[in-house]
Design a protein around this motif. Structure first.
Motif, short mmCIF file in Angstrom:
data_model
loop_
_atom_site.label_atom_id
_atom_site.label_comp_id
_atom_site.label_asym_id
_atom_site.label_seq_id
_atom_site.Cartn_x
_atom_site.Cartn_y
_atom_site.Cartn_z
N ILE A 157 49.09 38.94 36.44
CA ILE A 157 50.47 39.40 36.63
C ILE A 157 51.36 38.16 36.57
O ILE A 157 51.06 37.16 37.22
CB ILE A 157 50.66 40.09 38.00
N LYS A 158 52.40 38.22 35.75
CA LYS A 158 53.26 37.04 35.60
C LYS A 158 54.73 37.38 35.83
O LYS A 158 55.20 38.42 35.38
CB LYS A 158 53.11 36.46 34.18
N ALA A 159 55.43 36.47 36.48
CA ALA A 159 56.86 36.64 36.72
C ALA A 159 57.61 36.33 35.44
O ALA A 159 57.36 35.30 34.80
CB ALA A 159 57.31 35.72 37.84
N GLY A 164 56.47 26.33 35.24
CA GLY A 164 55.75 25.25 35.92
C GLY A 164 54.46 25.72 36.58
O GLY A 164 54.03 25.19 37.59
N GLY A 165 53.85 26.75 35.97
CA GLY A 165 52.57 27.23 36.49
C GLY A 165 52.71 28.08 37.75
O GLY A 165 51.72 28.43 38.38
N ARG A 166 53.95 28.44 38.13
CA ARG A 166 54.14 29.24 39.35
C ARG A 166 54.53 30.67 38.98
O ARG A 166 55.07 30.93 37.91
CB ARG A 166 55.20 28.60 40.24
N GLU A 200 49.29 40.83 31.60
CA GLU A 200 48.53 40.59 30.38
C GLU A 200 47.07 40.33 30.67
O GLU A 200 46.67 40.12 31.82
CB GLU A 200 49.16 39.46 29.54
N LYS A 201 46.28 40.38 29.63
CA LYS A 201 44.84 40.14 29.76
C LYS A 201 44.63 38.72 30.25
O LYS A 201 45.29 37.79 29.80
CB LYS A 201 44.18 40.36 28.39
N TYR A 202 43.71 38.54 31.19
CA TYR A 202 43.39 37.19 31.66
C TYR A 202 42.24 36.65 30.82
O TYR A 202 41.18 37.27 30.71
CB TYR A 202 42.99 37.22 33.14
#
Ligand code: ADP
Length: 447
Positions: A157-159, A164-166, A200-202
């Motif tokens: 899950i991505k914001a 910066g990897g956060r 997205e797919k990890y």
């Protein structure tokens, strides 16, 4: 061409930009904080203006002071370097309104690529391969579970506004989904002021491979090959090489041309980097950086093209000095990022450099701004320089890198040089056999 360029950055990249300007007969203005009054690029610039106290938000991020410095000195353009204001669409817009040229793409392109969902949709529309996942933002738990079941666990899950990897969280099973979705949204809202997330797919063992592109803003795009930046710690690149040891010339040409055409279709102007994860022969777009990258020198060393020079040309309305057919890859280059940090704990080590002896000789380039007696201020990033080495092939490059690292002496502070001295003697690194998790595992095992 510009008469005078203001450099809104510090450290090695400020000096790098200044060098390109000098070679082109362009005057320079160093806009610096009080903490950088003695910096090498400030000494070498034709003019310098203090734009505020040490804290970045009061100086290197202070748009008002930087624009004022431009107006006082009569500079016609600003080079933002990397970090600080380099990907700030509002800054680019303000400069556009003031009739000052921002050396970079349009504020519109910065905005599009700064939003990860919009960037991914744009990439897909332009024919760039992306990671399978949700079409846009995901709000409902049920929708998230359906998408995850479709692409298969694990997912990430991505914001949308992360960086910066956060703002990322891996989800291994359906049971974890509800809590993970909620936590990522809450954290993203607090950290980035935007709680939009997507799925997205990890990928389990990818390499990080990125393509350097340039656009002339009039529909022409070129690529300058790729860089492999898989050796990372906490999503921060540590060592980069060009070309990637994992690609064949055919793969390089194919992904390169996809990126070049995309940049042309977008009408993109200036330098950019299209970042991919690469696994089992497939590329998956993760983001586009609309600026010069820290690791750009490895590309320069194998193409002999000065990327800052080309940025200045394009921003001033001139043609690039080359076209795709002129781009030739010769040999192999590796860059080590030298930080003022303990090589094991990575705790910053600011202070006075009591002795400085950089390596030299054939194929060795050191981009840095430090010198004996220089005091590293504690307020900024700990990068103090980059060692870039080129050889006719990867083996020669590694031999040269080994001896260069042994020659490099920095006294008075701790640096990450010992880490690189170990890495260049490691069998996996020598074989080019590593993914984005390799370095973390190595550090955990050897810690
Ligand atoms: P940021 O803008 O924060 O740097 P990126 O989207 O570029 O975020 O991702 C940063 C890093 O997170 C990548 O280099 C990779 O290590 C990891 N990552 C991102 N997306 C994926 C994914 N789909 N699968 C596995 N790892 C990922």
């Amino acid at each position: 061409m510009f008469n005078k360029v203001l450099i809104a950055n510090r450290g090695e990249i400020a000096l790098r930009i200044l060098r390109a300007c000098k070679e082109m007969g362009i005057e320079t203005v160093a806009a610096h904080s009080t903490a950088d009054a003695d910096a090498m690029h400030v000494r070498l610039a034709d003019q310098s203006v203090c734009i505020g106290p040490p804290a970045s938000r009061d100086s290197y991020l202070n748009m008002h002071e930087i624009v004022a410095a431009c107006e006082i000195t009569g500079a016609d353009a600003i080079h933002p370097g990397y970090g600080f204001l380099s990907e700030n669409a509002k800054f680019a817009e303000i400069l556009e309104a003031h009739g000052i040229t921002f050396i970079g793409p349009t504020s519109e392109h910065i905005k599009t690529m700064g939003d990860k969902i919009m960037a991914k949709q744009t990439a897909q529309r332009l024919g760039i391969p992306v990671v399978p996942g949700s079409d846009g933002a995901v709000t409902e738990d049920s929708e998230a579970r359906r998408i995850a079941a479709d692409i298969g666990y694990p997912v990430i899950i991505k914001a949308a506004s992360g960086g910066g990897g956060r703002g990322m969280r891996v989800v291994n099973s359906e049971q974890e989904m509800e809590v993970a979705l909620q936590t990522t949204r809450t954290e993203a809202g607090a950290a980035f002021g935007d709680d939009a997330v997507y799925i997205e797919k990890y990928l389990g063992k990818p390499r990080h491979i990125e393509v350097q592109v340039m656009g002339d803003g009039k529909g022409m795009g070129v690529h300058l090959g790729e860089r492999d930046c898989s050796l990372q710690r906490r999503h921060q690149k540590v060592l980069e090489e060009a070309n990637s040891p994992a690609l064949t010339p055919e793969q390089r040409d194919k992904i390169g041309m996809i990126c070049a055409n995309a940049v042309g279709d977008l009408g993109y102007s200036g330098a950019g980097t299209i970042e991919f994860l690469y696994e089992d022969g497939e590329f998956y777009f993760i983001e586009m950086n609309t600026r010069l990258q820290v690791e750009h020198p490895v590309t320069e060393m194998i193409t002999r093209i000065d990327l800052v020079n080309e940025q200045l040309r394009v921003a001033s309305g001139q043609e690039m000095s080359f076209s795709q057919k002129d781009v030739r890859f010769q040999g192999h280059a590796i860059e080590c990022r030298i930080n003022a940090e303990n090589a094991r704990t990575f705790v910053p080590s600011p202070g006075e450099i009591t002795y400085y002896h950089p390596p030299g000789g054939l194929g060795v380039r050191v981009d840095s701004g430090v010198f004996t007696g220089y005091k590293i201020p504690p307020y900024y990033d700990s990068l103090i320089g980059k060692l870039i080495v080129v050889g006719r092939n990867r083996a020669e490059c590694l031999n040269r890198l080994r001896r260069s690292l042994d020659e490099f002496v920095v006294g008075g502070i701790q640096t990450t040089l010992p880490l690189f001295q170990d890495l260049v003697r490691n069998d996996d690194v020598i074989a080019g056999d590593y993914d984005i998790h390799w370095l973390e595992n190595y550090l955990a095992q050897t810690g």
